[in-house]
Design a protein around this motif. Sequence first.
Motif, mmCIF file in Angstrom:
data_model
loop_
_atom_site.group_PDB
_atom_site.id
_atom_site.type_symbol
_atom_site.label_atom_id
_atom_site.label_comp_id
_atom_site.label_asym_id
_atom_site.label_seq_id
_atom_site.Cartn_x
_atom_site.Cartn_y
_atom_site.Cartn_z
ATOM 1 N N MET A 238 0.814 -1.216 0.000
ATOM 2 C CA MET A 238 0.000 0.000 0.000
ATOM 3 C C MET A 238 0.842 1.258 0.000
ATOM 4 O O MET A 238 1.975 1.264 0.485
ATOM 5 C CB MET A 238 -0.943 0.001 1.186
ATOM 6 N N ALA A 239 0.260 2.292 -0.607
ATOM 7 C CA ALA A 239 0.909 3.602 -0.585
ATOM 8 C C ALA A 239 0.615 4.191 0.789
ATOM 9 O O ALA A 239 -0.537 4.402 1.148
ATOM 10 C CB ALA A 239 0.319 4.503 -1.663
ATOM 11 N N CYS A 240 1.667 4.415 1.550
ATOM 12 C CA CYS A 240 1.468 4.932 2.894
ATOM 13 C C CYS A 240 1.731 6.443 2.896
ATOM 14 O O CYS A 240 2.887 6.873 2.866
ATOM 15 C CB CYS A 240 2.380 4.215 3.882
ATOM 16 N N VAL A 241 0.683 7.202 2.856
ATOM 17 C CA VAL A 241 0.794 8.662 2.956
ATOM 18 C C VAL A 241 0.068 9.071 4.238
ATOM 19 O O VAL A 241 -1.148 9.227 4.233
ATOM 20 C CB VAL A 241 0.146 9.376 1.744
ATOM 21 N N PRO A 242 0.799 9.176 5.362
ATOM 22 C CA PRO A 242 0.110 9.567 6.594
ATOM 23 C C PRO A 242 -0.493 10.961 6.445
ATOM 24 O O PRO A 242 0.136 11.863 5.882
ATOM 25 C CB PRO A 242 1.225 9.572 7.644
ATOM 26 N N LEU A 243 -1.731 11.101 6.927
ATOM 27 C CA LEU A 243 -2.403 12.394 6.858
ATOM 28 C C LEU A 243 -2.456 12.979 8.263
ATOM 29 O O LEU A 243 -3.216 12.521 9.119
ATOM 30 C CB LEU A 243 -3.807 12.215 6.263
ATOM 31 N N TYR A 244 -1.597 13.959 8.510
ATOM 32 C CA TYR A 244 -1.521 14.589 9.830
ATOM 33 C C TYR A 244 -2.703 15.535 10.005
ATOM 34 O O TYR A 244 -3.086 16.225 9.062
ATOM 35 C CB TYR A 244 -0.274 15.468 9.929
ATOM 36 N N PRO A 245 -3.191 15.660 11.253
ATOM 37 C CA PRO A 245 -4.134 16.758 11.489
ATOM 38 C C PRO A 245 -3.354 18.077 11.370
ATOM 39 O O PRO A 245 -2.231 18.175 11.879
ATOM 40 C CB PRO A 245 -4.603 16.527 12.925
ATOM 41 N N TYR A 246 -3.930 19.044 10.700
ATOM 42 C CA TYR A 246 -3.216 20.308 10.518
ATOM 43 C C TYR A 246 -2.922 20.983 11.863
ATOM 44 O O TYR A 246 -1.891 21.605 12.047
ATOM 45 C CB TYR A 246 -4.031 21.249 9.622
ATOM 46 N N SER A 247 -3.867 20.827 12.820
ATOM 47 C CA SER A 247 -3.652 21.448 14.131
ATOM 48 C C SER A 247 -4.210 20.544 15.217
ATOM 49 O O SER A 247 -4.799 19.498 14.923
ATOM 50 C CB SER A 247 -4.373 22.796 14.199
ATOM 51 N N CYS A 248 -4.062 20.978 16.472
ATOM 52 C CA CYS A 248 -4.625 20.187 17.570
ATOM 53 C C CYS A 248 -6.098 20.510 17.796
ATOM 54 O O CYS A 248 -6.699 20.053 18.765
ATOM 55 C CB CYS A 248 -3.801 20.348 18.843
ATOM 56 N N ASN A 249 -6.683 21.255 16.911
ATOM 57 C CA ASN A 249 -8.136 21.431 16.942
ATOM 58 C C ASN A 249 -8.785 20.041 16.838
ATOM 59 O O ASN A 249 -8.506 19.296 15.894
ATOM 60 C CB ASN A 249 -8.529 22.311 15.741
ATOM 61 N N PRO A 250 -9.620 19.671 17.810
ATOM 62 C CA PRO A 250 -10.204 18.325 17.767
ATOM 63 C C PRO A 250 -10.885 18.008 16.430
ATOM 64 O O PRO A 250 -10.888 16.853 15.991
ATOM 65 C CB PRO A 250 -11.223 18.346 18.912
ATOM 66 N N ASP A 251 -11.422 19.013 15.771
ATOM 67 C CA ASP A 251 -12.054 18.759 14.473
ATOM 68 C C ASP A 251 -11.023 18.319 13.428
ATOM 69 O O ASP A 251 -11.289 17.442 12.607
ATOM 70 C CB ASP A 251 -12.783 20.011 13.961
ATOM 71 N N ASP A 252 -9.860 18.922 13.461
ATOM 72 C CA ASP A 252 -8.800 18.505 12.530
ATOM 73 C C ASP A 252 -8.342 17.082 12.856
ATOM 74 O O ASP A 252 -8.091 16.266 11.966
ATOM 75 C CB ASP A 252 -7.589 19.447 12.616
#
Length: 476
Positions: A238-252
């Motif tokens: 699999m292509a592993c592209v981790p998607l980080y939350p942009y911020s610590c905003n719980p919605d992100d």
Amino acid sequence: MRTLPKEFLWGGAVAAHQVEGGWDKGGKGVSIADVLTAGAHGVDRKITDGVLEGYYYPNHEASDFYGHYKEDIKLFAEMGFKCFRTSIAWTRIFPNGDEEFPNEEGLRFYDDLFNELLKYHIEPVVTLSHFEMPYHLVKRYGGWKNRKVIDFFVKYALTVMERYRDKVKYWMTFNEINNQKNYKYPLFGYTCSGVIFNQEANPEECMYQVVHHELVASALVVREGHKINPGFKIGCMMACVPLYPYSCNPDDMMFSVEAMHDRFLFGDVHVRGKYPSYVWPEWERRGIHVEMEPEDERILREGIVDYVGLSYYMTNAVKADASVEGNGVDGFPGSVPNPYVKASDWGWQIDPVGLRYALNLLYERYQIPLFIVENGFGAIDKVEEDGSIRDDYRIEYLRAHIQEMKKAVIEDGVDLLGYTPWGCLDCVSFTTGEMKKRYGFIYVDKDNDGNGSLKRTRKKSFYWYKKVIETNGEEL
Ligand code: P53
């Protein structure tokens, strides 16, 4: 001081359609890669209706590994490769995909290729399907939409597993099966499955149907392959592209968790032998129905992979309210630029620490061996007047990634089988069809229009990587 295990598989990786060329030699049939034109960063490759006059198809000749493999393998051996990852072109074995008997000349080609590798004690690592299914199966059967294709694939896979049972130990079923989750981008659906999802009545549902067929096919190959040789190690990829939350905003944070479901789904089935819990409510919400046969549940359960192969090139940051669609090449739904990392000329964000993170993420989730079967830096190389190629930028990229990979193994206890940087021999770029987006330790004299002598030259990174292997990653 702990080090990498001494049996660690250092090597390099390519795919048949991106290096071999010889697209109509030795009885080979037309593959889906043979009908892709060249594009560029931001310019899509065209998918033509067959091989047509007046178009340039970069994969037809590629780097002519077909004609140069002995010379190339000798160079791999000089670097000290312990393994070499390539794929088998399905169309060399079953030119149309639905023949009764395989093409002996195609089988012989891979006998010769694997023998040549084994001569230098280089372990072949083989992908069964790397974006190169027979074009005929697409035209006649609709690609992986059609359940019949499972049988054709399994027949092809078991034919080569039987033939190379004493030559090849490491196998992978489908390359980057999760690319097609970005079903809006035609190239991904087409290369994974021979389907352009946008042209379907319900693109998303069609994508899941296709994926289900592939997951069943993969499980069958794992199960039956182990009967051919119980010593086989058969993995997924699999292509592993981790998607980080942009911020610590719980919605992100929650947005990134959901976005990662899209990336994990495939591996979850391959490794756990069943669909993950988050799939059912999502399908229900979206009104998606996937046809499954009663025996599928059992097949998936019986075809659990031995290891997880992954490609790692980049991470992305995602934001809950970004309303970005993302094409899945250099951006994903909700992607925003990450202010802490730089990007390559093709917009791929360079994040070595992300590799350590990716390895932890996958190992915590699956607890089975991992294998980095792609990583690397696509860049434009300049040939100096004296003929040398000083690719320090590539060395820098790989060094930083290997450092983080070592931390994952040595400090975090990740069980990692090996590391095969992508495009060890310059090859045709998958996403753009360009030649100038190079990854290699070995330069191939050829340009985007197909001109060049095909002469091979050792880059500066060649000598650097040789040392890395020699010292088992101690000298970077
Ligand atoms: P090129 C996206 C993210 C990570 C890996 O790509 C990806 C992609 C694109 O799907 O694909 C792999 O040549 C793929 C190889 C390919 C390699 O990335 O466009 O498995 O076939 O060549 C590099 O620079």
